[in-house]
Design an enzyme around this catalytic site. Sequence first.
Site, PDB file in Angstrom:
ATOM      1  N   CYS A   1       0.797  -1.240   0.000  1.00 36.66           N
ATOM      2  CA  CYS A   1       0.000   0.000   0.000  1.00 36.66           C
ATOM      3  C   CYS A   1       0.823   1.281   0.000  1.00 36.66           C
ATOM      4  CB  CYS A   1      -0.927   0.014   1.209  1.00 36.66           C
ATOM      5  SG  CYS A   1      -2.253  -1.157   1.048  1.00 36.66           S
TER       6      CYS A   1
HETATM    7  N1  LIG Z   1      -3.243  -5.693   1.551  1.00 37.78           N
HETATM    8  C1  LIG Z   1      -3.230  -4.505   2.139  1.00 37.78           C
HETATM    9  O1  LIG Z   1      -2.418  -4.206   3.011  1.00 37.78           O
HETATM   10  C2  LIG Z   1      -4.257  -3.478   1.728  1.00 37.78           C
HETATM   11  C3  LIG Z   1      -4.503  -2.392   2.574  1.00 37.78           C
HETATM   12  C4  LIG Z   1      -5.440  -1.418   2.200  1.00 37.78           C
HETATM   13  C5  LIG Z   1      -6.089  -1.538   0.986  1.00 37.78           C
HETATM   14  N2  LIG Z   1      -5.841  -2.618   0.173  1.00 37.78           N
HETATM   15  C6  LIG Z   1      -6.569  -2.708  -1.087  1.00 37.78           C
HETATM   16  O2  LIG Z   1      -7.511  -3.769  -1.013  1.00 37.78           O
HETATM   17  C7  LIG Z   1      -7.662  -4.369  -2.299  1.00 37.78           C
HETATM   18  C8  LIG Z   1      -7.456  -5.861  -2.180  1.00 37.78           C
HETATM   19  O3  LIG Z   1      -6.164  -6.066  -1.633  1.00 37.78           O
HETATM   20  P1  LIG Z   1      -5.730  -7.493  -1.064  1.00 37.78           P
HETATM   21  O4  LIG Z   1      -4.403  -7.258  -0.453  1.00 37.78           O
HETATM   22  O5  LIG Z   1      -6.803  -8.117  -0.255  1.00 37.78           O
HETATM   23  O6  LIG Z   1      -5.564  -8.287  -2.445  1.00 37.78           O
HETATM   24  P2  LIG Z   1      -5.351  -9.859  -2.646  1.00 37.78           P
HETATM   25  O7  LIG Z   1      -4.700 -10.001  -3.958  1.00 37.78           O
HETATM   26  O8  LIG Z   1      -4.720 -10.449  -1.437  1.00 37.78           O
HETATM   27  O9  LIG Z   1      -6.855 -10.423  -2.724  1.00 37.78           O
HETATM   28  C9  LIG Z   1      -7.748 -10.105  -3.729  1.00 37.78           C
HETATM   29  C10 LIG Z   1      -8.574 -11.337  -4.056  1.00 37.78           C
HETATM   30  O10 LIG Z   1      -9.596 -10.963  -4.985  1.00 37.78           O
HETATM   31  C11 LIG Z   1      -9.839 -12.093  -5.828  1.00 37.78           C
HETATM   32  N3  LIG Z   1     -10.590 -11.651  -7.002  1.00 37.78           N
HETATM   33  C12 LIG Z   1     -10.171 -10.922  -8.067  1.00 37.78           C
HETATM   34  N4  LIG Z   1     -11.180 -10.687  -8.908  1.00 37.78           N
HETATM   35  C13 LIG Z   1     -12.262 -11.284  -8.370  1.00 37.78           C
HETATM   36  C14 LIG Z   1     -13.617 -11.416  -8.781  1.00 37.78           C
HETATM   37  N5  LIG Z   1     -14.074 -10.854  -9.909  1.00 37.78           N
HETATM   38  N6  LIG Z   1     -14.468 -12.137  -8.013  1.00 37.78           N
HETATM   39  C15 LIG Z   1     -14.020 -12.724  -6.868  1.00 37.78           C
HETATM   40  N7  LIG Z   1     -12.753 -12.630  -6.440  1.00 37.78           N
HETATM   41  C16 LIG Z   1     -11.888 -11.912  -7.165  1.00 37.78           C
HETATM   42  C17 LIG Z   1      -8.459 -12.631  -6.097  1.00 37.78           C
HETATM   43  O11 LIG Z   1      -8.512 -13.965  -6.531  1.00 37.78           O
HETATM   44  C18 LIG Z   1      -7.798 -12.457  -4.727  1.00 37.78           C
HETATM   45  O12 LIG Z   1      -7.904 -13.635  -3.941  1.00 37.78           O
HETATM   46  C19 LIG Z   1      -6.688  -3.644  -3.215  1.00 37.78           C
HETATM   47  O13 LIG Z   1      -7.342  -2.601  -3.874  1.00 37.78           O
HETATM   48  C20 LIG Z   1      -5.673  -3.064  -2.244  1.00 37.78           C
HETATM   49  O14 LIG Z   1      -5.050  -1.906  -2.742  1.00 37.78           O
HETATM   50  C21 LIG Z   1      -4.949  -3.593   0.522  1.00 37.78           C
END
Ligand SMILES: NC(=O)c1ccc[n+]([C@@H]2O[C@H](COP(=O)([O-])OP(=O)(O)OC[C@H]3O[C@@H](n4cnc5c(N)ncnc54)[C@H](O)[C@@H]3O)[C@@H](O)[C@H]2O)c1
Length: 444
Positions: free
Chosen positions: A268
């Site tokens: 992030c």
């Molecule tokens: N990880 C962090 O520290 C963090 C913190 C704040 C914000 N975010 C934001 O949160 C969002 C997700 O991050 P994350 O770290 O959880 O990502 P991640 O990659 O760990 O998880 C995302 C999941 O979404 C699934 N996915 C994708 N398209 C899909 C669909 N159409 N239907 C169902 N599942 C689907 C993927 O298979 C994956 O398992 C991003 O925008 C990220 O910027 C992440």
Amino acid sequence: MKLSVIGLGKLGSPLAAVLASKGFQVVGTDLNDSLVEALNDGRAPVDEPRLQELITDNRERLHATSDPVAAVAETDITFVIVPTPSDQQGRFTNRYVVDAMQTVGAGIRRKSGYHLVVITSTVMPGSTGGEIRNALEVHAGRRVGETLGLCYNPEFIALGSVVRDMLTPDMILIGESDPKAGEILERIYEQSCDNKPVIRRMNFVNAELTKISVNTYVTTKISYANMLADLCDRIEGADVDVVSQAVGSDSRIGGKYLRGAIGYGGPCFPRDNVAFASLARSLGARAELAEATDSINQYQVERVMGAVLGRLPSGGTVGILGLSYKPDTSVVEQSQGVALAARLLDEGHQVIAYDPKALTTAQDAIKRPLHPAESAEDCVRRASVVVIMTPWPEFRAIPLDAFAQTPRLTVIDCWRLLPREEVGTVADLVHLGFGVGATRPALV
Ligand SMILES: NC(=O)c1ccc[n+]([C@@H]2O[C@H](COP(=O)([O-])OP(=O)(O)OC[C@H]3O[C@@H](n4cnc5c(N)ncnc54)[C@H](O)[C@@H]3O)[C@@H](O)[C@H]2O)c1
């Protein structure tokens, strides 16, 4: 109230479990069947402290499905937490969110009553009210309004403490299509938070700007502290901890994220800062502060590299303690430990490394022969210069005799974790940010 969560990754799984633990019926869905299976088997789909315990204790309210349309159709609110990877300009892309609107919309088509869609993924300003809303309306076959609400509700969590951060947030940020949508989401948080966080409700674009502004400000603070640490390195008698604690006592500044150690990493902070700068430039606004923050951050690896190479005997081995971008996670995205290992390997040095959780992910990321140590102690014993890159608490417990070597070992402690009174008596302990001026090798 029944809730669905689209995306069971690093954020989606903990969110689903936290909401179930607060009495909501929750169904999760993901394109990756192994995550769906894990949740249905009662196993944590991702590695995160306290997640397994929450899943085990709340199985009757928490399940997963590979049928996202059904998940949406049988629930009242859908949280969308799918990736928004950065493009070449550093802006977040919406393709996964827009794709998800197809199934979300199809699920809503099966319903007659009200449905609220909550975008939790981090998106660029203009996205929620623009292409995301358009895609949702097209696929749901109805306009956002009377029977369809839309909110932008990003999370402010840190990996390694996601559950705790979700249960006790400082702030809940809600961008809302209309008061009804925001009101419903506010009620969810009143039930799911252990504390009473500040709730900020606003329009989409202000919420989208707030999200990236918070992280850009925090990264500025980190780079500021690192700039100070670099200065302290070079001034005899200077100590970044003494100075930063005093600076942070001023209530206009505050002590959080003012440590002065190595650069920030993870999925992030780096990209939110870069996205902010990219947005500003694209609009003709000036972004020097965000750009300087990023450039100071990139310099931190060079700073540590200088400290290591200035002390490395010819043919010596560098031991790296800590590869994850922070403790309590196996994530190595933008990790400074991994960047240091890659730089050293590029220059032909021998590297041995240890991390309690991130050895495998780091090896996958580096794609070069990084010798893994069996333990922190093993890493210390096999190195000529050891550098602490991630402040894992267990590094404090390395037995003193591991540091007592002939020829004398150098320990570069970026986080000032090891006590001078002990380790400093048997090894050359360098606390980065603690100046001894001209009496030690130059940094960079
Ligand atoms: N990880 C962090 O520290 C963090 C913190 C704040 C914000 N975010 C934001 O949160 C969002 C997700 O991050 P994350 O770290 O959880 O990502 P991640 O990659 O760990 O998880 C995302 C999941 O979404 C699934 N996915 C994708 N398209 C899909 C669909 N159409 N239907 C169902 N599942 C689907 C993927 O298979 C994956 O398992 C991003 O925008 C990220 O910027 C992440």
